[in-house]
Scaffold this active site. Structure first.
Site, PDB file in Angstrom:
ATOM      1  N   SER A 183       0.834  -1.204   0.000  1.00  0.00           N
ATOM      2  CA  SER A 183       0.000   0.000   0.000  1.00  0.00           C
ATOM      3  C   SER A 183       0.864   1.248   0.000  1.00  0.00           C
ATOM      4  O   SER A 183       0.564   2.236  -0.686  1.00  0.00           O
ATOM      5  CB  SER A 183      -0.942  -0.003   1.217  1.00  0.00           C
ATOM      6  OG  SER A 183      -1.892  -1.035   1.113  1.00  0.00           O
ATOM      7  N   ASP A 184       1.945   1.227   0.752  1.00  0.00           N
ATOM      8  CA  ASP A 184       2.900   2.337   0.733  1.00  0.00           C
ATOM      9  C   ASP A 184       3.544   2.483  -0.639  1.00  0.00           C
ATOM     10  O   ASP A 184       3.666   3.591  -1.181  1.00  0.00           O
ATOM     11  CB  ASP A 184       3.999   2.114   1.774  1.00  0.00           C
ATOM     12  CG  ASP A 184       3.636   2.645   3.146  1.00  0.00           C
ATOM     13  OD1 ASP A 184       2.774   3.532   3.238  1.00  0.00           O
ATOM     14  OD2 ASP A 184       4.228   2.180   4.134  1.00  0.00           O
ATOM     15  N   VAL A 185       3.980   1.357  -1.198  1.00  0.00           N
ATOM     16  CA  VAL A 185       4.654   1.397  -2.498  1.00  0.00           C
ATOM     17  C   VAL A 185       3.709   1.918  -3.580  1.00  0.00           C
ATOM     18  O   VAL A 185       4.083   2.772  -4.402  1.00  0.00           O
ATOM     19  CB  VAL A 185       5.192  -0.001  -2.864  1.00  0.00           C
ATOM     20  CG1 VAL A 185       5.683  -0.031  -4.310  1.00  0.00           C
ATOM     21  CG2 VAL A 185       6.324  -0.398  -1.914  1.00  0.00           C
ATOM     22  N   GLY A 188       3.289   5.594  -3.246  1.00  0.00           N
ATOM     23  CA  GLY A 188       4.448   6.291  -3.793  1.00  0.00           C
ATOM     24  C   GLY A 188       4.425   6.346  -5.307  1.00  0.00           C
ATOM     25  O   GLY A 188       4.753   7.379  -5.913  1.00  0.00           O
TER      26      GLY A 188
END
Length: 425
Positions: A183-185, A188
């Site tokens: 989810s972070d990737v 980004g």
């Protein structure tokens, strides 16, 4: 593979990005922009980005004061570090100077946090009318959850991703997070794409000779990207399946919800991943497995039929794969043109001949740690190549250089240092 000492100019050369983000989503976004040539100024608090301490594993040692977490090293190359105490008015004044000559600012404060620091949208517009402001949050700036903190693990849970990841419930499997902070990737990636769109959109009618990227023809704007929205967006076909059927998809482990066979099978000595994406491949698979009758069986004539008859077909295939070693099946399936592959661990994946041929593990010189390994670039541009030009910076490594660039003289810098706004030299 070693990084070239003299990379050519990247497509974003001349662009300055002020990176106020920490941990993963924002730093991953700015690393991508840095790989593409942008000058990334990483503004860190006196204690530094929290991920500098997210070990083990570590690189370096404690006595020499060089110990750095591998986590931090993973997303902070091609950046310069400015250590600045933004709790002090003088620190915020320095940041305003920096933003005045920047093209992009990236931050992941809690919703409203950047404004409370003294930089609401109208103040940013006054400081720099062409500044693009990327705000990363957990849930977005509106809605009932807007003030909740954002973490990848929670986003995977709340966003539905965990509900389709893991073994089938009937086999005792439970919801499972993806093994990387996806989810972070994804946030980004969406952030980087949005920044590029904001830079390019207003310039479509501006001559390429007009100037550097972001310097002409760009009006400032705010971009909001959140962990929740990014997680929901990457559900793609699984989300559409739910919309159409009105039912929440379940967990199928390594099996595909819409294609059969498209999963892993155990072999004598391990497992193999097999993906049959067309009817021609289905017939060839049956032949390669020595099960030609399956190709003529009306129960399995089309992919739709095979999806419906999954519970009848897969055990037959599984029993056949269990008769021979993985290496034998890889040879047989490759010869038949069937997409397949071994289940590599991460060390084996980067050590594969193809990964080596594509330069997916590189080494870069660090000013203290020596040569360190980094993931390679996931994209190539023939005319304006991306590049890895510098290692993740030490905390505050470039503080004086950046302050000089924004117009501060030696006396002013000394004053900031004496006041604890920047660290001792």
């Amino acid at each position: 593979m070693a990084v070239s000492d003299r990379p050519g100019p990247g497509p974003l050369t001349g662009l300055r990005v002020v990176d106020l983000s920490t941990v993963l989503a924002g730093p991953f976004c700015t690393m991508l922009l840095g790989d593409l040539g942008a000058d990334i100024v990483k503004v860190e608090p006196p204690e530094g980005d929290a991920t500098r301490g997210w070990g083990p594993p570590w690189v370096g040692s404690v006595p020499e004061g060089t110990r750095t977490a591998a986590y931090y090293l993973s997303v902070n190359r091609n950046k310069r570090s400015l250590c600045l105490d933004l709790k002090q008015a003088a620190g915020r004044e320095v940041l305003a100077r920096l933003l005045g000559d920047a093209d992009v600012v990236v931050e992941n404060y809690r919703v409203g946090g950047f404004a409370r620091l003294g930089f609401p949208d109208d103040e940013l517009e006054r400081i720099n009318p062409r500044l693009i402001h990327l705000a990363i949050s957990g849930y977005g700036p509106t809605g009932p959850d807007r003030d909740r903190p954002g973490y990848d693990f929670i986003a995977q849970a709340v966003g539905g991703l965990m509900s389709i990841t893991g073994g089938p419930a009937e086999a005792g499997g439970g919801p499972t997070k993806v093994g990387v902070a996806i989810s972070d990737v994804a946030t980004g990636l969406f952030g980087a794409v949005s920044v590029l769109a904001a830079l390019v959109g207003p310039r479509r009618d501006v001559s390429a000779a007009a100037g550097g990227v972001g310097r002409d023809g760009v009006a400032g704007q705010r971009i909001d990207v959140s962990l929740l929205e990014s997680t929901l967006a990457i559900l793609v076909n699984q989300a559409q399946n739910a919309f159409v059927s009105g039912r929440a998809p379940g967990r199928r482990g390594n099996a595909h919800p819409n294609i059969v066979p498209y999963e892993t099978f155990e072999t004598v000595d391990g497992a193999i991943a097999v993906a049959v994406g067309s009817e021609r491949q289905w017939g060839r698979l049956c032949t390669a497995l020595g099960l030609p009758a399956l190709a003529d069986d009306p129960r399995f004539a089309t992919n739709g039929d095979r999806v419906e008859a999954r519970d009848e077909l897969v055990p037959t295939l599984a029993a056949r794969f269990a008769e021979r070693p993985t290496a034998d099946w890889l040879v047989a399936l490759d010869a038949a043109g069937i997409p397949c592959g071994p289940i590599n661990d991460i060390v084996d994946a980067y050590g594969s001949a193809q990964a080596k041929a594509r330069g997916m593990r590189v080494s870069v010189a660090h000013p203290v740690l020596g040569e360190i390994a980094q993931t390679g670039l996931a994209f190539t541009l023939s005319g304006t190549p991306a590049s890895i030009r510098s290692a993740p910076p030490l905390l505050g490594e470039h503080t004086d250089d950046i302050l000089i660039e924004v117009g501060l003289d030696a006396e002013a810098i000394a004053g900031l240092r004496a006041g604890g706004v920047i660290p001792p030299s």
